[in-house]
Design a protein around this motif. Structure first.
Motif, short mmCIF file in Angstrom:
data_model
loop_
_atom_site.label_atom_id
_atom_site.label_comp_id
_atom_site.label_asym_id
_atom_site.label_seq_id
_atom_site.Cartn_x
_atom_site.Cartn_y
_atom_site.Cartn_z
N SER A 71 -5.09 18.30 -1.58
CA SER A 71 -4.22 18.83 -2.62
C SER A 71 -3.10 17.83 -2.91
CB SER A 71 -3.62 20.16 -2.17
OG SER A 71 -2.65 20.60 -3.07
N PHE A 72 -2.88 17.62 -4.18
CA PHE A 72 -1.80 16.74 -4.62
C PHE A 72 -0.44 17.30 -4.20
CE2 PHE A 72 1.09 15.38 -8.10
CZ PHE A 72 1.04 14.02 -7.85
N VAL A 73 -0.32 18.61 -4.14
CA VAL A 73 0.93 19.27 -3.80
C VAL A 73 1.38 18.89 -2.39
CG1 VAL A 73 2.00 21.53 -3.43
CG2 VAL A 73 0.50 21.17 -5.39
N HIS A 74 0.47 18.92 -1.43
CA HIS A 74 0.83 18.59 -0.05
C HIS A 74 1.13 17.10 0.11
CE1 HIS A 74 -0.08 22.65 0.83
NE2 HIS A 74 -1.40 22.52 0.74
N ASP A 75 0.43 16.27 -0.65
CA ASP A 75 0.72 14.84 -0.62
C ASP A 75 2.13 14.55 -1.12
OD1 ASP A 75 -1.84 14.39 0.28
OD2 ASP A 75 -2.63 13.79 -1.68
N ILE A 76 2.51 15.16 -2.22
CA ILE A 76 3.84 14.96 -2.77
C ILE A 76 4.90 15.55 -1.85
CG2 ILE A 76 5.37 15.52 -4.71
CD1 ILE A 76 3.34 13.31 -5.28
N ALA A 77 4.60 16.69 -1.23
CA ALA A 77 5.56 17.29 -0.29
C ALA A 77 5.79 16.36 0.90
CB ALA A 77 5.05 18.65 0.18
N ALA A 78 4.73 15.75 1.41
CA ALA A 78 4.88 14.80 2.52
C ALA A 78 5.66 13.57 2.08
CB ALA A 78 3.51 14.40 3.06
N LEU A 79 5.39 13.06 0.91
CA LEU A 79 6.10 11.90 0.39
C LEU A 79 7.59 12.23 0.19
CD1 LEU A 79 6.00 9.00 -0.76
CD2 LEU A 79 5.56 10.05 -2.99
N SER A 80 7.87 13.38 -0.38
CA SER A 80 9.25 13.79 -0.61
C SER A 80 10.00 13.96 0.71
CB SER A 80 9.25 15.10 -1.39
OG SER A 80 10.52 15.69 -1.39
N ALA A 81 9.36 14.57 1.68
CA ALA A 81 10.02 14.77 2.98
C ALA A 81 10.24 13.43 3.68
CB ALA A 81 9.17 15.69 3.85
N GLY A 82 9.28 12.53 3.58
CA GLY A 82 9.45 11.20 4.19
C GLY A 82 10.57 10.41 3.53
N LEU A 83 10.62 10.45 2.22
CA LEU A 83 11.69 9.75 1.50
C LEU A 83 13.05 10.38 1.77
CD1 LEU A 83 10.05 8.98 -1.95
CD2 LEU A 83 10.71 7.36 -0.18
N GLY A 84 13.09 11.71 1.84
CA GLY A 84 14.33 12.39 2.16
C GLY A 84 14.82 12.05 3.56
N LEU A 85 13.89 11.97 4.52
CA LEU A 85 14.25 11.59 5.88
C LEU A 85 14.78 10.16 5.93
CD1 LEU A 85 14.26 12.23 8.93
CD2 LEU A 85 11.90 11.41 8.99
N LEU A 86 14.08 9.25 5.26
CA LEU A 86 14.51 7.86 5.23
C LEU A 86 15.88 7.72 4.57
CD1 LEU A 86 13.67 4.90 5.79
CD2 LEU A 86 12.75 4.87 3.48
N ALA A 87 16.10 8.40 3.46
CA ALA A 87 17.38 8.31 2.76
C ALA A 87 18.51 8.92 3.58
CB ALA A 87 17.28 9.01 1.41
N THR A 88 18.24 10.02 4.26
CA THR A 88 19.26 10.66 5.09
C THR A 88 19.64 9.77 6.26
OG1 THR A 88 18.44 12.84 4.46
CG2 THR A 88 19.80 12.73 6.43
N LEU A 89 18.66 9.16 6.89
CA LEU A 89 18.96 8.26 8.01
C LEU A 89 19.70 7.01 7.53
CD1 LEU A 89 15.66 8.51 10.08
CD2 LEU A 89 17.87 9.61 10.54
N TRP A 90 19.31 6.48 6.40
CA TRP A 90 19.96 5.30 5.85
C TRP A 90 21.42 5.61 5.49
CZ3 TRP A 90 18.89 0.32 5.68
CH2 TRP A 90 19.61 -0.50 4.83
N GLN A 91 21.64 6.80 4.98
CA GLN A 91 22.98 7.20 4.59
C GLN A 91 23.85 7.48 5.81
OE1 GLN A 91 22.87 10.45 1.89
NE2 GLN A 91 25.07 10.52 1.64
N ALA A 92 23.25 7.83 6.94
CA ALA A 92 24.00 8.11 8.17
C ALA A 92 24.38 6.84 8.92
CB ALA A 92 23.21 9.02 9.08
#
Length: 99
Positions: A71-92
């Motif tokens: 499902s494209f939905v789960h792929d995008i959810a994983a990508l969004s969560a990974g990018l959000g994690l990376l951005a949050t860590l970078w910002q910290a």
């Protein structure tokens, strides 16, 4: 609407972290120095909470991706969560090193 929230959950958590850290640093700059230890610890707590949320979403998305039909939905959810994690860590990182 639920699919959109699922797909953009990680980026939404990063937006929460960004807004909270911006508000904390602005408030800290008015009340005290922005690099004072209590304010840095509050910023780290917000970053840690949002990073844990992004990591949880990432694990859930990867599990659903593995067990459900492709499902494209789960792929995008994983990508969004990974990018959000990376951005949050970078910002910290500046909070961790004290700048």
């Amino acid at each position: 609407m639920r699919r959109w929230l699922w797909m953009t959950g990680g980026l939404g958590l990063w937006a929460v972290a960004f807004s909270a850290l911006y508000a904390l640093s602005s408030l800290a700059d008015v009340v005290d120095r922005a690099d004072a230890l209590p304010w840095r610890m509050a910023g780290l707590a917000v970053s840690l909470a949002c990073a844990i949320g992004c990591l949880t979403l990432l694990v859930l998305a990867l599990r659903r991706r593995r067990t459900a039909p492709p499902s494209f939905v789960h792929d995008i959810a994983a990508l969004s969560a990974g990018l959000g994690l990376l951005a949050t860590l970078w910002q910290a990182l500046p909070t961790l090193i004290g700048y």
